[in-house]
Each structure stands twice: as C-alpha cells, then as structure tokens.
Write an enzyme that holds these catalytic residues in place. Structure first.
Site, short mmCIF file in Angstrom:
data_model
loop_
_atom_site.label_atom_id
_atom_site.label_comp_id
_atom_site.label_asym_id
_atom_site.label_seq_id
_atom_site.Cartn_x
_atom_site.Cartn_y
_atom_site.Cartn_z
N CYS A 115 -9.45 4.34 27.93
CA CYS A 115 -8.49 4.07 29.01
C CYS A 115 -7.27 4.96 28.87
CB CYS A 115 -8.08 2.61 28.99
SG CYS A 115 -7.39 2.09 27.40
N HIS A 148 -4.53 -2.02 26.96
CA HIS A 148 -5.23 -1.26 27.99
C HIS A 148 -4.22 -0.29 28.62
CE1 HIS A 148 -8.26 -0.33 30.89
NE2 HIS A 148 -7.69 -0.94 31.91
N ASN A 167 -6.92 0.77 38.24
CA ASN A 167 -7.66 0.53 37.01
C ASN A 167 -8.81 1.54 36.89
OD1 ASN A 167 -8.31 -0.72 34.64
ND2 ASN A 167 -8.96 -2.66 35.54
N GLN A 224 -14.79 3.70 33.52
CA GLN A 224 -14.88 4.13 32.13
C GLN A 224 -16.13 3.58 31.44
OE1 GLN A 224 -11.04 1.95 31.04
NE2 GLN A 224 -12.25 1.48 29.22
#
Lengths: 81, 213
Positions: free
Chosen positions: B25, B161, B181, B19
C-alpha cells in the site's frame, strides 16, 4: 460444501454478520458509514490484517508552519515596526 | 475556501488500483500522488510503475511485505530515481529483483515532505485544495466491513495502511475527505471511501505526505 474449510469460512462469515450489526447499531445519521457483506466478509480480522494492513509508518513530526506555507505558495509575512 | 475539491473531475487521478495479495500500500499511495502531481504540473495523466517502487525502494521497505511512504519518497529523491511508466515496468503483485537501477527516462520528484497535522486539518484541506492530492498513513482495520457512507466513529488510530486523498467535500452536514483505496473498484464507492474531516478519524492526519515533480 461440507468441507472443513467451508465450515470454517461459514463460521467466520457469521461472525462478520454479528460485527456488522454491532457497527450499524451505532449509526446516528444517514451520512454515517454503513457496514455489511463485502469481499472480505469470509476472512477473519487477523487474516485481513496480515494480508492488507502492512504499512510500517510512525507518526510524523508536527508541521512547521513556515515549511508548510512554502508548499502552499504563501510568503512569510514580514515583521515591521 | 473552495467548498468541494475533487481532483478526479479534472482528470488528475489515475484509475483505482488493486493491490491483491501484495501488501505494498505504501508503494501504491506514493506512486499515486506522484501521478497526480505530474498531471497537475505537466498536464499528462499516466500510470507510473508501482512495481518499480515495490522492487527497488530501499531504506527499510520490504516490497509486498510492507513499507513506509516517507522513506519511499526519501529513497526516490535521494537517489534521483526516475519512476517509469507502469507499461514499461508492469505490476506482478510480488516482490521481485529490481530491474531498473539507472533509468533516465521517467519522472523524478523535486521535493517531498511528511507532516503531522493532527489538530491542524485545516492545513491538510489547504494542501489538498492548493497543492494537490496527498498520501496518508491510516488505520484501516474497520474497513474490512465498509460498504459506503462517511466514516465518523469507531475507527482506531494504529497506522497500518496507506491511501491517497484526492479531494474533500465541505457542503453537507458532515464534511469529508475523498479517499482513494487500492483494494479494487468493488470496494466501497467504486474503490473510494469517505472519512470525516476534523477529528483525526482513523488517524488520517497523523502522517501526511506531499510531493512535487
């Protein structure tokens, strides 16, 4: 090297090393997470937060067993006498 | 229960994203679970447009400045928006003007839900095993220093997140979730990290989102 920014980042990096040591000192087994130098180590925790932690989410309502079971393909058990 | 589920092994998870400086996110994780569900239901694994979600999703979402998984999915469903491929609407890592408002080509979601599963992580494991990957809100403050291994302690529960959970492993001493992630493949285990199952570590069970397509 020697610039104001360089010195600042070096200080931040050194603080990260102290933080890693603290976190790793609490390790109790080999399966535990390890903490150390990565690409974020020269960022302050505040900078890291501002840059990467931008979710604005509230905790969800506790699940309703029936609605969750529908997702899992379980049919509700019929009540009989 | 299957002791080990990893949706990557059956080709239901796209490559790890990065990202970069964009704080979307919420868009990455929402789109990632949709990609996985398309792969599970239709047998086609292809990256969908995170940028479309970032630029177009309303209901309080602010692109790279932050947003929310639940409202992103709500926006997709209520507007019946078709999510196009990432090739058609590529990532720019900036919030831009929405370029697609009425595309009919792409993926629409048929349903979505967000559940609080604290103290009910068995259900979360059920969902991952029997339905597919889920998106969760999580506290990633500690992850600034993560190298590898299973996170079990020292994690707070301030949801800041969003990530996708693509599987779990119950075979070892410490059962854990496999967490994807969006900080590139040079983070953690090639972009992934492991979090202990069962104690709401990092708030992982506080807000769990699922979709169907």
């Amino acid at each position: 090297e020697g610039s104001k920014e360089y010195i600042f980042r070096m200080n931040v990096f050194e603080k990260s090393l102290i933080r890693h040591a603290k976190l790793n000192s609490k390790t109790v087994s080999i399966e535990n997470a390890q903490f150390g130098i990565n690409k974020f180590s020269d960022m302050t925790p505040e900078e890291f937060q501002v840059k990467f932690l931008k979710l604005k989410q509230e905790p969800a309502e506790p699940f309703q067993p029936l609605s969750l079971d529908l997702w899992l393909g379980n049919k509700p058990i019929a009540t009989t006498e | 229960r299957t002791q080990k589920v990893d949706w990557r092994k059956t080709n239901k998870v796209t490559a790890v994203n990065n990202q970069k400086d964009c704080g979307a996110c919420w868009a990455f994780s929402s789109v990632e679970i949709i990609e996985s569900m398309v792969a599970i239901r239709k047998g086609v694994l292809a990256p969908l447009s995170v940028q479309q979600m970032t630029d177009c999703a309303r209901f309080g979402n602010r692109g790279c400045q932050g947003g929310n998984i639940e409202t992103a999915l709500m926006w997709l469903k209520s507007t019946n928006t078709a999510l196009v491929s990432s090739k058609k609407y590529p990532l720019t890592w900036k919030t831009e003007t929405c370029k697609l408002t009425n595309s009919t080509e792409g993926v629409t979601i048929s349903s979505h839900a967000t559940y609080g599963l604290v103290q009910n992580e068995e259900k979360m494991v059920d969902l991952i095993e029997n339905h597919g990957p889920v998106a969760v809100a999580i506290d990633a403050t500690l992850w600034q220093d993560y190298l590898g291994g299973v996170i079990q302690h020292h994690c707070e529960m301030n949801l800041n997140h969003a990530v996708e959970i693509v599987g779990y492993d119950l075979t070892g001493n410490v059962p854990y979730y496999i967490v994807r992630n969006s900080w590139g493949t040079d983070f953690g285990h090639s972009g992934y990290l492991y979090i202990k199952i069962g104690k709401n570590v990092c708030g992982i069970a506080t807000s769990v989102s699922i979709v169907d397509v």
